[in-house]
Design an enzyme around this catalytic site. Structure first.
Site, PDB file in Angstrom:
ATOM      1  N   ASP A 160     -76.589  58.979  97.493  1.00 21.88           N
ATOM      2  CA  ASP A 160     -76.463  58.979  99.339  1.00 21.88           C
ATOM      3  C   ASP A 160     -78.436  59.852  99.309  1.00 21.88           C
ATOM      4  O   ASP A 160     -78.520  59.624 100.827  1.00 21.88           O
ATOM      5  CB  ASP A 160     -75.438  59.330  99.752  1.00 21.88           C
ATOM      6  CG  ASP A 160     -74.054  58.425  99.449  1.00 21.88           C
ATOM      7  OD1 ASP A 160     -73.946  57.177  99.648  1.00 21.88           O
ATOM      8  OD2 ASP A 160     -73.404  58.968  98.794  1.00 21.88           O
ATOM      9  N   HIS A 188     -68.385  59.027 100.542  1.00 18.97           N
ATOM     10  CA  HIS A 188     -68.895  58.395  99.769  1.00 18.97           C
ATOM     11  C   HIS A 188     -69.129  56.641 100.850  1.00 18.97           C
ATOM     12  O   HIS A 188     -67.719  56.596  99.705  1.00 18.97           O
ATOM     13  CB  HIS A 188     -69.212  58.574  98.200  1.00 18.97           C
ATOM     14  CG  HIS A 188     -69.709  57.197  98.069  1.00 18.97           C
ATOM     15  ND1 HIS A 188     -71.019  57.611  98.270  1.00 18.97           N
ATOM     16  CD2 HIS A 188     -69.931  56.550  97.124  1.00 18.97           C
ATOM     17  CE1 HIS A 188     -71.618  56.298  97.141  1.00 18.97           C
ATOM     18  NE2 HIS A 188     -70.621  56.571  96.823  1.00 18.97           N
TER      19      HIS A 188
HETATM   20  P1  NAX Z   1     -69.166  48.376  85.930  1.00 16.51           P
HETATM   21  O1  NAX Z   1     -67.906  47.775  86.659  1.00 16.51           O
HETATM   22  O2  NAX Z   1     -70.421  47.985  85.605  1.00 16.51           O
HETATM   23  O3  NAX Z   1     -68.347  49.272  84.763  1.00 16.51           O
HETATM   24  C1  NAX Z   1     -66.650  50.313  84.912  1.00 16.51           C
HETATM   25  C2  NAX Z   1     -66.372  50.732  83.667  1.00 16.51           C
HETATM   26  O4  NAX Z   1     -65.567  50.735  83.981  1.00 16.51           O
HETATM   27  C3  NAX Z   1     -66.291  48.824  83.206  1.00 16.51           C
HETATM   28  O5  NAX Z   1     -66.506  48.296  81.795  1.00 16.51           O
HETATM   29  C4  NAX Z   1     -64.779  49.390  83.355  1.00 16.51           C
HETATM   30  O6  NAX Z   1     -63.604  48.550  81.762  1.00 16.51           O
HETATM   31  C5  NAX Z   1     -64.281  50.700  82.841  1.00 16.51           C
HETATM   32  N1  NAX Z   1     -62.779  51.004  83.393  1.00 16.51           N
HETATM   33  C6  NAX Z   1     -62.060  50.366  84.469  1.00 16.51           C
HETATM   34  N2  NAX Z   1     -60.771  51.097  84.224  1.00 16.51           N
HETATM   35  C7  NAX Z   1     -60.753  52.037  83.242  1.00 16.51           C
HETATM   36  C8  NAX Z   1     -60.332  53.226  83.172  1.00 16.51           C
HETATM   37  N3  NAX Z   1     -59.186  53.100  83.198  1.00 16.51           N
HETATM   38  N4  NAX Z   1     -60.399  54.116  81.680  1.00 16.51           N
HETATM   39  C9  NAX Z   1     -62.226  53.689  80.676  1.00 16.51           C
HETATM   40  N5  NAX Z   1     -63.045  53.184  81.744  1.00 16.51           N
HETATM   41  C10 NAX Z   1     -62.159  51.885  82.744  1.00 16.51           C
HETATM   42  O7  NAX Z   1     -69.608  49.818  87.314  1.00 16.51           O
HETATM   43  P2  NAX Z   1     -70.075  50.520  87.469  1.00 16.51           P
HETATM   44  O8  NAX Z   1     -71.574  49.269  87.808  1.00 16.51           O
HETATM   45  O9  NAX Z   1     -70.894  51.118  86.365  1.00 16.51           O
HETATM   46  O10 NAX Z   1     -69.977  51.509  88.601  1.00 16.51           O
HETATM   47  C11 NAX Z   1     -69.030  52.132  87.987  1.00 16.51           C
HETATM   48  C12 NAX Z   1     -68.062  53.040  89.807  1.00 16.51           C
HETATM   49  O11 NAX Z   1     -69.293  53.664  89.465  1.00 16.51           O
HETATM   50  C13 NAX Z   1     -67.468  51.992  90.055  1.00 16.51           C
HETATM   51  O12 NAX Z   1     -66.401  52.654  90.693  1.00 16.51           O
HETATM   52  C14 NAX Z   1     -68.368  52.359  91.783  1.00 16.51           C
HETATM   53  O13 NAX Z   1     -67.960  51.670  92.923  1.00 16.51           O
HETATM   54  C15 NAX Z   1     -68.965  53.368  91.329  1.00 16.51           C
HETATM   55  N6  NAX Z   1     -69.982  53.769  91.832  1.00 16.51           N
HETATM   56  C16 NAX Z   1     -70.863  55.005  93.241  1.00 16.51           C
HETATM   57  C17 NAX Z   1     -71.396  56.232  93.073  1.00 16.51           C
HETATM   58  C18 NAX Z   1     -70.972  57.167  93.785  1.00 16.51           C
HETATM   59  O14 NAX Z   1     -72.263  57.354  94.827  1.00 16.51           O
HETATM   60  N7  NAX Z   1     -70.594  58.192  93.781  1.00 16.51           N
HETATM   61  C19 NAX Z   1     -72.493  55.180  93.688  1.00 16.51           C
HETATM   62  C20 NAX Z   1     -72.316  53.799  92.591  1.00 16.51           C
HETATM   63  C21 NAX Z   1     -71.468  52.998  92.043  1.00 16.51           C
HETATM   64  O15 NAX Z   1     -71.536  51.953  93.083  1.00 16.51           O
END
Ligand code: NAX
Length: 328
Positions: A160, A188
């Site tokens: 951000d 966030h």
């Molecule tokens: P993706 O959906 O591409 O990947 C997430 C991965 O996490 C998947 O492979 C899924 O199987 C895995 N997963 C789910 N449950 C799990 C568990 N219990 N243990 C281990 N792995 C698990 O998401 P991606 O684009 O990589 O984003 C990941 C997270 O970051 C999301 O929650 C997203 O909202 C968050 N973000 C946070 C941001 C921030 O600034 N804090 C910005 C970017 C993003 O939006």
């Protein structure tokens, strides 16, 4: 050579695909440090991660000393004696899902991971939560990690800050490096406050260069909604920029940056933040200790915007208490 053991959850996801390379090339823990990398995801995704490991093998990453793959049921192995945890994986908000359902799914994930960090990681482990809702997920994890000080848990808001500093640079028609003292307060989420009131351009207050009410009505919502704008344009959420921000945040934590940066930590009461929530503010390290950089003043409008974000975090906290993931 130094060595660091690092766990990364959500290893099969789009952020991890970029972040793994920053970690493995030395950009996070230093070019003099070997990395023992533990990749964690849910069982269905593990075959895909085998393909990712093949790519890592094919990349001649000389600092990557070992890589292992673990399911979310094998956190005893994945978190054993680790120095740093990136908690990126989270349950996504699916169409038609209530907010309560999302908090419930993620509450269980981050409670389990917090407990496992407390049981298996080094007591000195540092944890960066990226998976959303990251502030509250971080709060749940730190609350369940026995023997690990809560100030070793962080939730990411540097993306951000990066978004906000670029947009101000564009408005002022200067390179981004000329924008300073710009930090994110609160959650966030769409209530975050990118504090333009203290931001500076070439060491001049931004509000002496740009119109303050215009910043309130256009710049603030633009940053609050930037993630949604990326999804609309790209068809999927921020990935490379999120990975870059996660790598940079971890590097700042690991190297104990004396220059403030935006990150969310458990409230210390600075900037009137209520107890018991994880809030973003400028943060830095001095004499080996991390602390909120508390020297900025806020006018009534800025205070009201920050307070709105605190209220949202308190509501999230109430919701996870009601779901049984936190004590009162
Ligand atoms: P993706 O959906 O591409 O990947 C997430 C991965 O996490 C998947 O492979 C899924 O199987 C895995 N997963 C789910 N449950 C799990 C568990 N219990 N243990 C281990 N792995 C698990 O998401 P991606 O684009 O990589 O984003 C990941 C997270 O970051 C999301 O929650 C997203 O909202 C968050 N973000 C946070 C941001 C921030 O600034 N804090 C910005 C970017 C993003 O939006």
């Amino acid at each position: 050579m130094k060595k660091v053991s690092v766990a990364l959850t959500g290893a099969g996801g789009q952020i991890a695909y970029h972040l793994i390379y920053s970690i493995s090339k030395g950009e996070v823990f230093g070019f003099d440090t070997q990395v023992d990398l533990r990749l964690v995801d849910i069982p269905e995704v593990l075959p895909k991660i085998e393909g990712l490991v093949m790519e890592l093998e094919d990349s001649r990453l000389t600092l990557l000393s070992s890589v292992s793959i673990h399911s979310d049921q094998q956190l005893d192995q994945a978190f054993q004696s680790i120095d740093f945890a990136f908690l990126v994986g989270a349950f996504p908000r699916l169409a038609g899902m209530e907010r309560k359902d999302l908090l419930e799914k993620n509450g269980l994930i981050f409670k389990t991971q917090g407990e496992a960090l407390g049981a298996y990681a080094k007591p000195s482990v540092q944890t960066l939560v990226v998976g959303n809702p990251c502030n509250t997920n971080c709060l749940i994890a730190l609350s369940h990690a026995k023997n690990i000080p809560s100030n070793q848990f962080y939730a990411m808001t540097l993306l951000d800050e990066f978004r906000a500093s670029y947009q101000l640079a564009k408005m002022c028609q200067v390179p981004v490096v000329d924008i300073t003292d710009l930090y994110i307060y609160g959650n966030h989420s769409a209530t975050q406050f990118p504090d333009f009131t203290n931001a500076r351009v070439k060491d001049q207050p931004i509000i002496s260069v740009l119109d303050q009410s215009g910043l309130e009505t256009t710049f603030v919502p633009m940053i609050q909604q930037r993630g949604a704008a990326v999804i609309k344009a790209r068809g999927s959420s921020s990935a490379a920029s999120a990975a870059r921000s996660a790598a940079e945040t971890a590097h700042k934590i690991w190297s104990q940056s004396s220059t403030p940066f935006s990150v969310a930590v458990v409230s210390s009461g600075c900037y009137d933040a209520p107890d018991g929530i994880v809030v973003s503010a400028p943060y830095y390290f001095k004499d080996g200790k991390g602390r909120v950089y508390d020297r900025f003043d806020h006018d009534a409008t800025a205070k009201a915007m920050i307070e709105k974000s605190y209220q949202e975090l308190l509501q999230e906290r109430e919701a996870v208490i009601a779901l049984g993931f936190l004590d009162e």
